[in-house]
Motif scaffolding. Structure first.
Motif, short mmCIF file in Angstrom:
data_model
loop_
_atom_site.label_atom_id
_atom_site.label_comp_id
_atom_site.label_asym_id
_atom_site.label_seq_id
_atom_site.Cartn_x
_atom_site.Cartn_y
_atom_site.Cartn_z
N ASP A 46 37.10 19.06 54.58
CA ASP A 46 38.47 19.54 53.79
C ASP A 46 37.96 19.62 52.37
O ASP A 46 36.62 19.30 51.98
N GLU A 47 38.91 19.95 51.29
CA GLU A 47 38.34 20.03 49.83
C GLU A 47 38.16 18.71 49.30
O GLU A 47 37.69 19.04 47.95
N SER A 48 38.08 17.75 49.61
CA SER A 48 37.87 16.51 49.01
C SER A 48 36.82 16.27 48.38
O SER A 48 36.45 15.85 47.25
N GLU A 49 35.40 16.52 49.30
CA GLU A 49 34.15 16.44 48.57
C GLU A 49 33.85 17.32 47.57
O GLU A 49 33.37 17.21 46.37
N PRO A 50 34.19 18.73 47.95
CA PRO A 50 33.84 19.49 46.67
C PRO A 50 34.57 19.19 45.59
O PRO A 50 34.12 19.36 44.25
N LYS A 51 35.94 19.07 45.50
CA LYS A 51 36.77 18.87 44.48
C LYS A 51 36.58 17.51 43.73
O LYS A 51 36.46 17.50 42.53
N SER A 52 35.92 16.46 44.42
CA SER A 52 35.36 15.47 43.74
C SER A 52 34.24 15.91 42.92
O SER A 52 34.11 15.14 41.63
N PHE A 53 33.37 16.50 43.30
CA PHE A 53 32.29 17.11 42.37
C PHE A 53 32.52 17.87 41.51
O PHE A 53 32.01 17.69 40.00
N ILE A 54 33.67 18.72 41.51
CA ILE A 54 34.15 19.64 40.60
C ILE A 54 34.69 18.96 39.40
O ILE A 54 34.47 19.04 38.46
N ASN A 55 35.47 17.90 39.84
CA ASN A 55 36.16 16.95 38.91
C ASN A 55 35.25 16.21 38.19
O ASN A 55 35.51 15.70 36.88
N ALA A 56 33.94 16.00 38.39
CA ALA A 56 32.91 15.17 37.60
C ALA A 56 31.97 16.18 36.84
O ALA A 56 31.05 15.72 36.36
N GLY A 57 32.58 17.25 36.89
CA GLY A 57 31.87 18.48 36.04
C GLY A 57 30.83 19.41 36.51
O GLY A 57 30.03 20.07 35.91
N TYR A 58 30.67 19.40 37.95
CA TYR A 58 29.59 20.24 38.67
C TYR A 58 30.21 21.33 39.12
O TYR A 58 31.52 21.38 39.58
N LYS A 59 29.41 22.55 39.39
CA LYS A 59 29.74 23.44 40.35
C LYS A 59 29.87 23.03 41.70
O LYS A 59 28.63 22.61 42.12
N ALA A 60 30.60 23.19 42.73
CA ALA A 60 30.45 22.57 43.96
C ALA A 60 30.94 23.79 44.82
O ALA A 60 32.28 24.39 44.63
N LEU A 61 30.62 23.79 46.04
CA LEU A 61 31.28 24.78 47.15
C LEU A 61 30.98 24.02 48.52
O LEU A 61 29.88 23.45 48.70
N GLY A 62 31.88 24.14 49.12
CA GLY A 62 31.82 23.35 50.82
C GLY A 62 31.54 24.39 51.85
O GLY A 62 31.63 25.70 51.53
N VAL A 63 30.73 24.09 52.77
CA VAL A 63 30.51 24.79 53.87
C VAL A 63 31.15 23.98 55.07
O VAL A 63 30.70 22.88 55.38
N ASP A 64 31.86 24.61 56.03
CA ASP A 64 32.24 24.12 57.33
C ASP A 64 32.60 25.15 58.18
O ASP A 64 32.87 26.42 57.65
N ILE A 65 32.67 24.97 59.36
CA ILE A 65 33.28 26.04 60.50
C ILE A 65 34.78 25.98 60.46
O ILE A 65 35.26 26.97 61.45
N ASN A 66 35.43 25.17 60.24
CA ASN A 66 36.82 24.97 60.31
C ASN A 66 37.54 24.89 58.90
O ASN A 66 37.49 23.66 58.38
N THR A 67 38.05 25.97 58.34
CA THR A 67 38.55 25.87 57.16
C THR A 67 39.55 26.84 56.48
O THR A 67 39.51 27.77 57.24
N LYS A 68 40.60 26.52 55.85
CA LYS A 68 41.45 27.57 55.25
C LYS A 68 41.42 27.36 53.58
O LYS A 68 42.35 27.38 53.04
N SER A 69 40.31 27.12 53.19
CA SER A 69 40.22 26.81 51.62
C SER A 69 39.20 27.96 50.83
O SER A 69 38.32 28.23 51.54
#
Length: 70
Positions: free
Chosen positions: A14-37
């Motif tokens: 879900d978005e929690s991991e990439p969002k936590s990095f984004i909120n800390a000032g990083y560029k972040a993108l997630g990869v998963d086989i099951n997503t709607k984000s």
């Protein structure tokens, strides 16, 4: 993380991991086989090297996901 700008979250579910990095000032993108984000690309982990360029990310974060990769 010194000298880190971009982070790939492998198998983030879900978005929690990439969002936590984004909120800390990083560029972040997630990869998963099951997503709607928009923050997560729907790609099997075994195929990421065919989608992203070498050295495109400074860090690959994979928490509780590698045990699911063939």
């Amino acid at each position: 993380m010194p000298n880190t700008n971009s982070i790939l979250c492998l198998g983030c579910r879900d978005e929690s991991e990439p969002k936590s990095f984004i909120n800390a000032g990083y560029k972040a993108l997630g990869v998963d086989i099951n997503t709607k984000s928009n923050l997560i690309k729907k790609i099997p982990a075994e195929e990421i090297e065919t989608v992203f360029q070498e050295n495109q990310f400074d860090v690959c974060y994979a928490s509780h996901s590698l045990e699911h990769v063939a």
